[in-house]
Motif scaffolding. Structure first.
Motif, PDB file in Angstrom:
ATOM      1  N   LEU A 178       0.807  -1.061  -0.094  1.00 30.65           N
ATOM      2  CA  LEU A 178       0.126   0.044  -0.004  1.00 30.65           C
ATOM      3  C   LEU A 178       0.914   1.260  -0.007  1.00 30.65           C
ATOM      4  O   LEU A 178       0.821   2.106  -0.891  1.00 30.65           O
ATOM      5  N   PHE A 179       2.006   1.287   0.853  1.00 28.91           N
ATOM      6  CA  PHE A 179       2.631   2.563   0.897  1.00 28.91           C
ATOM      7  C   PHE A 179       3.635   2.673  -0.265  1.00 28.91           C
ATOM      8  O   PHE A 179       3.757   3.749  -0.793  1.00 28.91           O
ATOM      9  N   TYR A 180       3.865   1.564  -0.794  1.00 27.12           N
ATOM     10  CA  TYR A 180       4.705   1.971  -2.216  1.00 27.12           C
ATOM     11  C   TYR A 180       3.816   2.143  -3.329  1.00 27.12           C
ATOM     12  O   TYR A 180       4.139   3.123  -4.042  1.00 27.12           O
ATOM     13  N   MET A 181       2.533   1.817  -3.474  1.00 25.32           N
ATOM     14  CA  MET A 181       1.346   2.292  -4.306  1.00 25.32           C
ATOM     15  C   MET A 181       1.273   3.782  -4.201  1.00 25.32           C
ATOM     16  O   MET A 181       1.272   4.572  -5.128  1.00 25.32           O
ATOM     17  N   VAL A 182       1.006   4.334  -2.761  1.00 21.68           N
ATOM     18  CA  VAL A 182       0.815   5.683  -2.519  1.00 21.68           C
ATOM     19  C   VAL A 182       1.911   6.452  -2.938  1.00 21.68           C
ATOM     20  O   VAL A 182       1.696   7.777  -3.364  1.00 21.68           O
ATOM     21  N   GLU A 183       3.200   6.189  -2.935  1.00 20.89           N
ATOM     22  CA  GLU A 183       4.305   6.824  -3.245  1.00 20.89           C
ATOM     23  C   GLU A 183       4.665   6.774  -4.723  1.00 20.89           C
ATOM     24  O   GLU A 183       5.024   7.800  -5.124  1.00 20.89           O
ATOM     25  N   HIS A 184       4.269   5.801  -5.441  1.00 26.14           N
ATOM     26  CA  HIS A 184       4.719   5.600  -6.835  1.00 26.14           C
ATOM     27  C   HIS A 184       3.756   5.586  -7.786  1.00 26.14           C
ATOM     28  O   HIS A 184       3.978   5.702  -8.915  1.00 26.14           O
ATOM     29  N   TRP A 185       2.383   5.503  -7.539  1.00 27.60           N
ATOM     30  CA  TRP A 185       1.490   5.392  -8.353  1.00 27.60           C
ATOM     31  C   TRP A 185       0.827   6.820  -8.569  1.00 27.60           C
ATOM     32  O   TRP A 185       0.712   7.521  -7.638  1.00 27.60           O
ATOM     33  N   ALA A 186       0.989   7.282  -9.859  1.00 29.49           N
ATOM     34  CA  ALA A 186       0.532   8.616 -10.083  1.00 29.49           C
ATOM     35  C   ALA A 186      -1.087   8.923  -9.939  1.00 29.49           C
ATOM     36  O   ALA A 186      -1.516   9.813  -9.818  1.00 29.49           O
ATOM     37  N   ASN A 187      -1.702   7.784 -10.131  1.00 33.03           N
ATOM     38  CA  ASN A 187      -3.152   7.855  -9.971  1.00 33.03           C
ATOM     39  C   ASN A 187      -3.673   7.063  -8.871  1.00 33.03           C
ATOM     40  O   ASN A 187      -3.841   5.950  -8.524  1.00 33.03           O
ATOM     41  N   GLU A 188      -3.951   7.986  -7.827  1.00 32.48           N
ATOM     42  CA  GLU A 188      -4.267   7.474  -6.412  1.00 32.48           C
ATOM     43  C   GLU A 188      -5.711   6.890  -6.442  1.00 32.48           C
ATOM     44  O   GLU A 188      -5.911   6.076  -5.831  1.00 32.48           O
ATOM     45  N   PRO A 189      -6.742   7.368  -7.377  1.00 33.99           N
ATOM     46  CA  PRO A 189      -8.063   6.838  -7.321  1.00 33.99           C
ATOM     47  C   PRO A 189      -7.986   5.271  -7.837  1.00 33.99           C
ATOM     48  O   PRO A 189      -8.732   4.518  -7.487  1.00 33.99           O
ATOM     49  N   ALA A 190      -6.870   5.118  -8.297  1.00 30.53           N
ATOM     50  CA  ALA A 190      -6.643   3.560  -8.857  1.00 30.53           C
ATOM     51  C   ALA A 190      -6.467   2.660  -7.535  1.00 30.53           C
ATOM     52  O   ALA A 190      -7.232   1.417  -7.990  1.00 30.53           O
ATOM     53  N   ILE A 191      -5.889   3.271  -6.810  1.00 29.47           N
ATOM     54  CA  ILE A 191      -5.633   2.451  -5.479  1.00 29.47           C
ATOM     55  C   ILE A 191      -6.914   2.179  -4.710  1.00 29.47           C
ATOM     56  O   ILE A 191      -7.330   1.048  -4.345  1.00 29.47           O
TER      57      ILE A 191
END
Length: 284
Positions: free
Chosen positions: A153-166
């Protein structure tokens, strides 16, 4: 769809004809809940009984009050938390007995309430092992779905440009997760019904898997309709909780009565679910 609705109607009618059994289950659950509730009350009374913080708790959950309670009175609460594992084990045992008794009453069409006790005693041992099997499967399934997500989760928050995708990923995983739990529930109840029809332990488990997947569509629809019915009961209860409040002695009494009616309704729906699935199983 018509057949599924007839199963639901049958389950509700049978539940309404088992009011004495519902009363017995209510007394059993009340006794178990009071065992825990009285100890919690004694801890709260000794810790913050004379504090105005109780007024804030009565309005709703207050994290500040909870945090202060843990910090200041953690010593008196820790023994209660230590006993929690024994309460959970006791609840599992009582839950297995209750489910075994209910299924026996429904499957055998036992009119006497003594049939509940006979069924609970007769099927407790195999149903207990079935419960352990499906509990382990549910734990494994939960780990497969949620561990990869939350560990990344923290990796996705830091590196994913599209937060709604999370968030969309979370929603998709939640749907997949409950879909898997639905399969486990269907297999669990069909396995128990097969066993009560005289099959061996493992043969019933195998038959439960086969039947659940071969008739998955109709069983899933039956379960979803019951889920909507149960969710509507929870919504009504939540609505009254928000709007009644605890502002006078009359409202306190009304709130307690509504809560007990809610408990009785849940017990009746449990019998209705079992009755509907038994009838659907017999119709195959």
């Amino acid at each position: 769809m018509t057949k599924v609705l007839s199963h639901i109607s049958y389950g509700i009618r049978l539940s309404l004809s088992r009011m004495r059994l519902i009363g017995i289950l209510y007394v059993i659950q009340l006794a178990i809940a009071m065992t825990v509730g009285l100890q919690v009350y004694q801890v709260l009374e000794a810790s913050i009984g004379d504090s105005l913080a109780l007024d804030r708790i009565a309005i709703g959950f207050d994290f500040t009050v909870f945090q202060d309670l843990i910090k200041v009175h953690g010593g008196s609460i820790s023994p209660l938390l230590g006993q929690l594992r024994w309460y959970l084990i006791s609840y599992l045992i009582f839950s297995v007995f209750i489910h075994a008794g209910l299924l026996h009453v429904v499957a055998a069409d036992a009119q006497s309430w003594t049939g509940f006790w006979q069924g609970g005693a007769k099927y407790f041992r195999p149903f207990f092992f079935y419960a352990l099997i499906f509990m382990c499967e549910a734990i494994i399934w939960s780990g497969l779905i949620w561990l990869p997500y939350f560990t990344r989760l923290f990796y996705m928050v830091e590196h994913w440009a599209n937060e709604p995708a999370i968030i969309w990923l979370l929603g998709g995983l939640a749907i997949l997760y409950f879909f898997g739990l639905s399969i486990l529930f269907l297999v669990s109840i069909n396995t128990r019904i097969y066993y009560m029809k005289g099959r061996s332990f493992w043969n019933a488990l195998r038959g439960g898997f086969i039947l659940s997947f071969s008739r998955f569509g109709s069983y899933l629809l039956l379960m979803l309709l019951f889920a909507l019915l149960i969710a509507s009961v929870y919504f009504v209860n939540f609505f009254f909780e928000l709007n009644i409040g605890i502002r006078s002695e009359f409202l306190i009494i009304a709130f307690i009565v509504l809560q007990q009616l809610f408990v009785l309704t849940k017990l009746g729906l449990r019998i209705a679910v079992y009755s509907a699935f038994v009838q659907a199983h017999n119709a195959e």
